[in-house]
Design a protein around this motif. Structure first.
Motif, PDB file in Angstrom:
ATOM      1  N   THR A 210       0.832  -1.199   0.000  1.00 46.14           N
ATOM      2  CA  THR A 210       0.000   0.000   0.000  1.00 46.14           C
ATOM      3  C   THR A 210       0.869   1.253   0.000  1.00 46.14           C
ATOM      4  N   VAL A 211       0.240   2.377  -0.329  1.00 46.75           N
ATOM      5  CA  VAL A 211       0.984   3.640  -0.384  1.00 46.75           C
ATOM      6  C   VAL A 211       1.495   4.032   0.999  1.00 46.75           C
ATOM      7  N   GLU A 212       0.833   3.556   2.038  1.00 41.57           N
ATOM      8  CA  GLU A 212       1.265   3.883   3.392  1.00 41.57           C
ATOM      9  C   GLU A 212       2.677   3.383   3.656  1.00 41.57           C
ATOM     10  N   GLU A 213       3.066   2.288   3.009  1.00 37.20           N
ATOM     11  CA  GLU A 213       4.358   1.673   3.275  1.00 37.20           C
ATOM     12  C   GLU A 213       5.523   2.456   2.687  1.00 37.20           C
ATOM     13  N   ILE A 214       5.298   3.208   1.629  1.00 37.24           N
ATOM     14  CA  ILE A 214       6.427   3.881   0.968  1.00 37.24           C
ATOM     15  C   ILE A 214       6.271   5.397   0.912  1.00 37.24           C
ATOM     16  N   MET A 215       5.173   5.936   1.427  1.00 42.11           N
ATOM     17  CA  MET A 215       4.942   7.378   1.321  1.00 42.11           C
ATOM     18  C   MET A 215       5.974   8.152   2.138  1.00 42.11           C
ATOM     19  N   LEU A 216       6.174   9.406   1.760  1.00 42.91           N
ATOM     20  CA  LEU A 216       6.980  10.332   2.557  1.00 42.91           C
ATOM     21  C   LEU A 216       6.117  10.851   3.699  1.00 42.91           C
ATOM     22  N   HIS A 217       6.556  10.634   4.927  1.00 49.05           N
ATOM     23  CA  HIS A 217       5.737  11.008   6.078  1.00 49.05           C
ATOM     24  C   HIS A 217       5.533  12.518   6.140  1.00 49.05           C
ATOM     25  N   ARG A 218       4.397  12.911   6.693  1.00 48.08           N
ATOM     26  CA  ARG A 218       4.047  14.337   6.716  1.00 48.08           C
ATOM     27  C   ARG A 218       5.070  15.192   7.453  1.00 48.08           C
ATOM     28  N   SER A 219       5.810  14.593   8.397  1.00 44.98           N
ATOM     29  CA  SER A 219       6.820  15.360   9.127  1.00 44.98           C
ATOM     30  C   SER A 219       7.982  15.785   8.231  1.00 44.98           C
ATOM     31  N   LYS A 220       8.128  15.146   7.067  1.00 44.84           N
ATOM     32  CA  LYS A 220       9.240  15.464   6.169  1.00 44.84           C
ATOM     33  C   LYS A 220       8.781  16.204   4.910  1.00 44.84           C
ATOM     34  N   ILE A 331       2.929  10.768  -1.867  1.00 42.71           N
ATOM     35  CA  ILE A 331       3.522   9.733  -2.693  1.00 42.71           C
ATOM     36  C   ILE A 331       3.609  10.227  -4.127  1.00 42.71           C
ATOM     37  N   THR A 332       4.665   9.840  -4.821  1.00 35.51           N
ATOM     38  CA  THR A 332       4.849  10.224  -6.213  1.00 35.51           C
ATOM     39  C   THR A 332       5.009   8.967  -7.068  1.00 35.51           C
ATOM     40  N   LEU A 333       4.877   9.144  -8.357  1.00 33.22           N
ATOM     41  CA  LEU A 333       5.095   8.030  -9.275  1.00 33.22           C
ATOM     42  C   LEU A 333       6.530   7.518  -9.161  1.00 33.22           C
ATOM     43  N   GLU A 334       7.468   8.425  -8.904  1.00 36.69           N
ATOM     44  CA  GLU A 334       8.862   8.010  -8.754  1.00 36.69           C
ATOM     45  C   GLU A 334       9.032   7.076  -7.567  1.00 36.69           C
ATOM     46  N   ASP A 335       8.286   7.319  -6.478  1.00 36.36           N
ATOM     47  CA  ASP A 335       8.374   6.433  -5.312  1.00 36.36           C
ATOM     48  C   ASP A 335       7.981   5.006  -5.678  1.00 36.36           C
ATOM     49  N   ILE A 336       6.934   4.872  -6.496  1.00 36.50           N
ATOM     50  CA  ILE A 336       6.474   3.535  -6.898  1.00 36.50           C
ATOM     51  C   ILE A 336       7.484   2.882  -7.830  1.00 36.50           C
TER      52      ILE A 336
END
Length: 435
Positions: A210-220, A331-336
């Motif tokens: 899921t996107v939760e696993e690789i997203m950039l956390h809001r703190s960053k 999350i971005t396409l690059e992250d995926i």
């Protein structure tokens, strides 16, 4: 009374019958091995090239339970018949001692010529052998359908008594698991490179993550405040290494737009150098006039679905929210894509915070706490679990059931974890080595 000659017509007919039955037994044994060991993927490729035999093999292996039942029935019939004929023949030749001799001879003949030899040939080139035997095996399957159906019902009834349920339409291994297993085996044997294995496995795993696993956390997340002066917004946008920046109003949780650096620069250029340019025009600039509408996605969206949605919307950027609508990250396409091909960097990216540094003492690894467990496993070929946490720091906190202090050491999952540094409630650096 004249003695009946031993080597009469009946003797030679019996010998010929035994040889014929051994040939049929070899055919059934080799066919079973070839059809069960053949790769359906390779058979499909041959069928697409026009191979009739491969097409027949695909059809006959659709129902493996019926195929195996028919082949085993035929094989047992010819084996029992050949043993019976051999017993009668050897009894005629040697009397009562012929029974033991027939058992010994037939065991040797069946083992060598009806089992080992055909199975060895079939396993060396299963797809070729399967294509050759598929047509006659289809006729045998049709011929033995009634008794095989009865046997299947009996077997299922017996298994049901022991609580075992059978599903003839399910395969023991899913296609994806079969591919993953083949890649792991190929890598262990040196046929498949680690990078190639990681790319293919990364693509296969997109549907389970899921996107939760690789997203950039809001703190960053780096954001822009819509209420700030245009000059400050322009400076922050130019100084940022990111192309797209979220824009909030009043509080960071209230995202009202996403600004693209090119859109901002075009608007600024028009104000400063356009036909209606004036020194005071910049002061009246409103960033929300050129900001794009924010695109929100739930944190439970799978990476596969999110990538398809990015491609459908022709966008690369999404903000992640939880079930209450609160901002969790982006999350971005690059992250995926990085989950498939590995880390993607360019000249504008800051130094990687998630690089693994191998120390010189006893194979320790210095790891950033925010590094995902999956990335660590890919880089080191370890197998740390990521069911309870996404990051290495999260795994340590989960196992420790507390936020550890600097210098604390933990041993779990076959590894030694030492907390090197901590900032506030975050573990920033860890030293890890296998036990």
């Amino acid at each position: 009374m004249e003695n009946t000659p031993i080597f009469d017509t009946a003797f030679w007919l019996t010998c010929g019958g035994i040889v014929l039955l051994l040939v049929l037994s070899a055919f059934f044994s080799g066919s079973e091995t070839a059809l069960t060991a053949a790769s359906r993927g390779k058979l499909r490729a041959q069928a697409d090239k026009g191979s009739k035999g491969a097409q027949a093999a695909l059809a006959v292996t659709e129902d493996n339970e019926r195929l195996i039942g028919s082949v085993l029935l035929g094989n047992n019939l010819v084996n029992i018949m050949s043993a019976a004929l051999a017993t009668a023949l050897f009894t005629r030749l040697f009397g009562d001692s012929g029974v033991a001799l027939a058992t010994l001879v037939m065991t040797l003949l069946v083992l060598v010529f009806a089992e080992v030899l055909p199975k060895t040939y079939a396993i060396t080139s299963p797809e070729t052998a399967a294509a050759r035997v598929a047509t006659p095996i289809r006729l045998i399957v049709l011929l033995f359908s009634p008794p095989v159906a009865a046997v299947r019902l009996l077997v299922r009834g017996i298994l049901a008594l022991f609580g075992v349920k059978t599903d003839p339409n399910s395969h023991i291994l899913a296609v994806r698991e079969e591919i993953a297993g083949a890649l792991q085996l190929g890598h262990s044997e040196g046929v498949v490179e680690k990078e190639d294995r990681d790319r293919i496995l990364g693509a296969l795993d997109l549907g389970d993550r899921t996107v939760e696993e690789i997203m950039l956390h809001r703190s960053k997340i780096e954001m822009l405040d819509a209420s700030e002066d245009p000059e400050i917004l322009l400076s922050r946008c130019l100084e940022s290494p990111h192309t797209r920046l979220p824009v909030f109003r009043d509080e960071p949780e209230n995202i009202v737009g996403v600004i693209h650096a090119k859109d901002l620069l075009r608007a600024m250029n028009k104000l400063m150098r356009g036909p209606e340019a004036s020194p005071d025009a910049l002061g009246s600039f409103r960033i929300l006039d050129v900001a794009m509408k924010p695109y929100f996605v739930p944190e439970t969206t799978t990476l596969d679905d999110q990538m398809r949605e990015f491609l459908r919307r022709h966008t690369h950027f999404a903000l992640v929210v939880d079930e209450y609508g609160a901002l969790q990250g982006l999350i971005t396409l690059e992250d995926i894509l990085e989950e498939i091909v590995g880390e993607i960097t360019d000249e504008f990216d800051p130094d990687s915070e998630h690089a693994i540094v191998t120390s010189e003492d006893e194979g320790h690894f210095i790891v950033d706490g925010a590094m995902t467990i999956r990335d660590l496993n890919r880089a080191t070929d370890w197998n740390l679990p990521d069911d309870e946490a996404n990051t290495v720091a999260g795994l340590v906190i989960h196992e420790a059931q507390a936020i550890p202090n600097e210098g604390q050491v933990f041993n779990f999952h076959g590894f030694r974890f030492e907390v090197c540094s901590r900032k506030d409630n975050r573990i920033t650096k860890l030293k890890i080595r296998p036990l």
